[in-house]
Design a protein around this motif. Sequence first.
Motif, short mmCIF file in Angstrom:
data_model
loop_
_atom_site.label_atom_id
_atom_site.label_comp_id
_atom_site.label_asym_id
_atom_site.label_seq_id
_atom_site.Cartn_x
_atom_site.Cartn_y
_atom_site.Cartn_z
N LYS A 131 37.10 35.90 55.35
CA LYS A 131 38.15 36.86 55.34
C LYS A 131 39.10 36.81 54.23
N GLU A 132 39.07 35.80 53.64
CA GLU A 132 40.33 35.50 52.32
C GLU A 132 39.91 36.45 51.45
N MET A 133 40.85 36.91 50.71
CA MET A 133 40.66 38.17 49.57
C MET A 133 40.14 37.07 48.22
N VAL A 134 38.86 37.70 48.00
CA VAL A 134 38.33 36.82 46.59
C VAL A 134 38.19 38.19 45.59
N GLN A 135 38.07 37.78 44.34
CA GLN A 135 37.70 38.73 43.29
C GLN A 135 36.77 37.93 42.26
N ASN A 136 36.12 38.97 41.38
CA ASN A 136 35.02 38.25 40.62
C ASN A 136 35.59 37.45 39.42
N ILE A 137 36.71 37.25 39.12
CA ILE A 137 37.18 36.31 38.41
C ILE A 137 36.86 35.03 38.85
N ASP A 138 36.90 34.77 40.27
CA ASP A 138 36.58 33.42 40.93
C ASP A 138 35.18 32.82 40.72
N PHE A 158 31.44 37.67 52.75
CA PHE A 158 32.83 37.67 52.41
C PHE A 158 33.10 39.16 52.61
N THR A 159 34.31 39.46 53.38
CA THR A 159 34.60 40.94 53.82
C THR A 159 35.72 41.27 53.25
N ARG A 160 36.21 40.70 52.18
CA ARG A 160 37.08 41.15 51.21
C ARG A 160 36.94 40.70 50.19
N SER A 161 35.85 41.14 49.18
CA SER A 161 35.53 40.89 47.95
C SER A 161 35.61 41.92 46.91
N TYR A 162 36.31 41.95 46.02
CA TYR A 162 36.85 42.80 45.01
C TYR A 162 36.74 42.46 43.64
N VAL A 163 36.55 43.48 42.75
CA VAL A 163 36.76 43.39 41.35
C VAL A 163 37.86 43.35 40.74
N ALA A 164 38.20 43.20 39.32
CA ALA A 164 39.41 43.17 38.76
C ALA A 164 39.26 44.64 37.87
N ASN A 165 37.93 45.21 37.66
CA ASN A 165 37.76 46.23 36.85
C ASN A 165 36.48 46.84 37.00
N SER A 166 36.65 47.91 38.05
CA SER A 166 35.10 48.54 38.60
C SER A 166 34.58 49.43 37.30
N LEU A 167 33.83 48.74 36.54
CA LEU A 167 33.02 49.25 35.31
C LEU A 167 32.06 48.12 35.09
N SER A 168 30.65 48.42 34.77
CA SER A 168 29.76 47.57 34.57
C SER A 168 30.00 46.27 33.72
N GLY A 169 30.23 46.69 32.29
CA GLY A 169 30.38 45.52 31.39
C GLY A 169 31.66 44.78 31.67
N PRO A 170 32.76 45.43 31.81
CA PRO A 170 33.88 44.66 32.11
C PRO A 170 33.83 43.70 33.19
N SER A 171 33.36 44.33 34.27
CA SER A 171 33.21 43.50 35.60
C SER A 171 32.37 42.23 35.04
N ARG A 172 31.44 42.44 34.44
CA ARG A 172 30.37 41.31 33.77
C ARG A 172 31.17 40.15 32.92
N ALA A 173 32.04 40.69 31.96
CA ALA A 173 32.85 39.87 31.36
C ALA A 173 33.87 38.89 32.18
N CYS A 174 34.37 39.60 33.25
CA CYS A 174 35.18 39.01 34.07
C CYS A 174 34.51 37.88 34.82
N MET A 175 33.57 38.13 35.11
CA MET A 175 32.60 36.96 35.86
C MET A 175 32.54 36.00 35.00
N LEU A 176 31.82 36.44 33.73
CA LEU A 176 31.37 35.32 32.66
C LEU A 176 32.36 34.33 32.46
N THR A 177 33.81 34.87 32.28
CA THR A 177 34.94 34.24 31.73
C THR A 177 35.97 33.53 32.49
#
Length: 508
Positions: free
Chosen positions: A380-387, A61-80
């Motif tokens: 190339k589509e924009m994706v995020q860790n909440i996905d 993935f060439t455009r992969s992003y997070v919703a909150n660039s911090l360890s714990g919050p990022s993991r919570a976004c991924m899990l939920t």
Amino acid sequence: MKTKLLPLVAGLMPMISAAQQRYNVVYIMTDDHTAQMLSAYDTRNIHTPNLDRVAQDGVRFTRSYVANSLSGPSRACMLTGKHSHKNGFTNNEHGIFDGSQQTMPKLLQAAGYQTAIIGKWHLHSTPTGFDHWDILPGQGDYYNPRFINAKGQYQEKGYLTNIITDKAISWLDHDRDKTRPFALFVHHKACHRNWLPEIKYLHEYEDVTFKLPDNFYDDYAGRTAAGATEMEIGKDMTLDYDCKIYRPDHKTMYTDGYLDILSRMNTKERAAYDYFYDSLAVDFNRRHLTGRALAEYKFQRYMRDYAKVVKTLDVNVGRLLDHLKAQGLLDNTLVVYTSDQGFYMGEHGWFDKRFMYEESLSTPLLMHLPKGLKARGDIKEMVQNIDYTPTFLDLAGAPIPADIQGVSLLPLLRGEHPKNWRKSLYYHFYEYPAEHAVKRHYGVRTERYKLIHFYNDIDVWELYDLQNDPTEMHNLYGKPGMERITRQLRKELLRLQKQYDDPIQAKN
């Protein structure tokens, strides 16, 4: 919703099993591993052949992003599959993850999957939704680390990255129910500060001189929040904790913590460690470096130790891939490699993350695809860790609850390119006042532009044209000629805030 959904999923299990292939998931997540230090994305600095292998039978993935660039919050976004304001874990310093809420592992369990997590958790709570868990307390230790499982805390001997991989392989071989599909989460501490290498790799990269980023000496003109941080390599990176140049007569706020880390080594490990870094300290003390020379010295030490930590990580990802292949699991397993966010490797003169700027907003995302998923090469589509949550549920044939805010990547993995795919994404960072002093901010990123609002103790807007200014050095907010695009971006930002029901919209 959860109480109604789970019996429904359980009732559908026989029909799901008969109707479609049920893929396993191996989700490998590292901490602070950035695309600049992964050769599948960037060949300037290091070579990571095993990490690159993940995408050889799959996608990058060439455009992969997070919703909150911090360890714990990022993991919570991924899990939920939800943004921070919805899952309740907005920051590391004051957050405790509510394990009673709906999570992806629980939904996978309800769909008949066996679930396990090994390694870093960092959500200040006991894991829920996992049939097996064996996690690190807090950030964890690189050398002779402690672990926590359902029976309590205990200590292992060895280097953490190797141990986590050993445990993952052991679970696959001895604890897994081979009659059920599984989801295994392998969460490494690497490449988190303070970048302590495996002893046998202490001398790796010592003959490499890394190139300074072009904006290493950024003056932060026009970017108030950027100029107020405490994460500059020259000014804020410590000699002892970060660069391992220990001087008993020069203590920092991190010195005691650093000495405690060293005390975890056995006699042989400590002797090898001291022999290597003490010789560097002798050389450093002879130089009497100041100013730019000192900043560039710290940069080289940072880059070399970070690269050494990645070396062990790459070897262990190779070990896990080899084991999956030997056990005949690769053809039926989605293997995901990603990090909880990106990281600065000297860009803007920084280390760490937190900002919505590209280096920390972006994260690597590589996937080995099992048989039946036909996509190959770059997505190339924009994706995020909440996905990740809806994607894994989709792969499991499980319903995706309506309150999940991410979207399934399964169409992309099938080689499709939906015309209605997102053209913008939302970001919100909360942890301030806190370490590194990055102001609270939220924003929108489109395919070309980025609009950021810094708030709380300041009220500052920033606008970037990523096509003409990819390193985000020139804030265009309020500049003549930018009125129309500013109005469009503010409208899109408000639309996203309403879509995701972020309470900050009331103040926007």
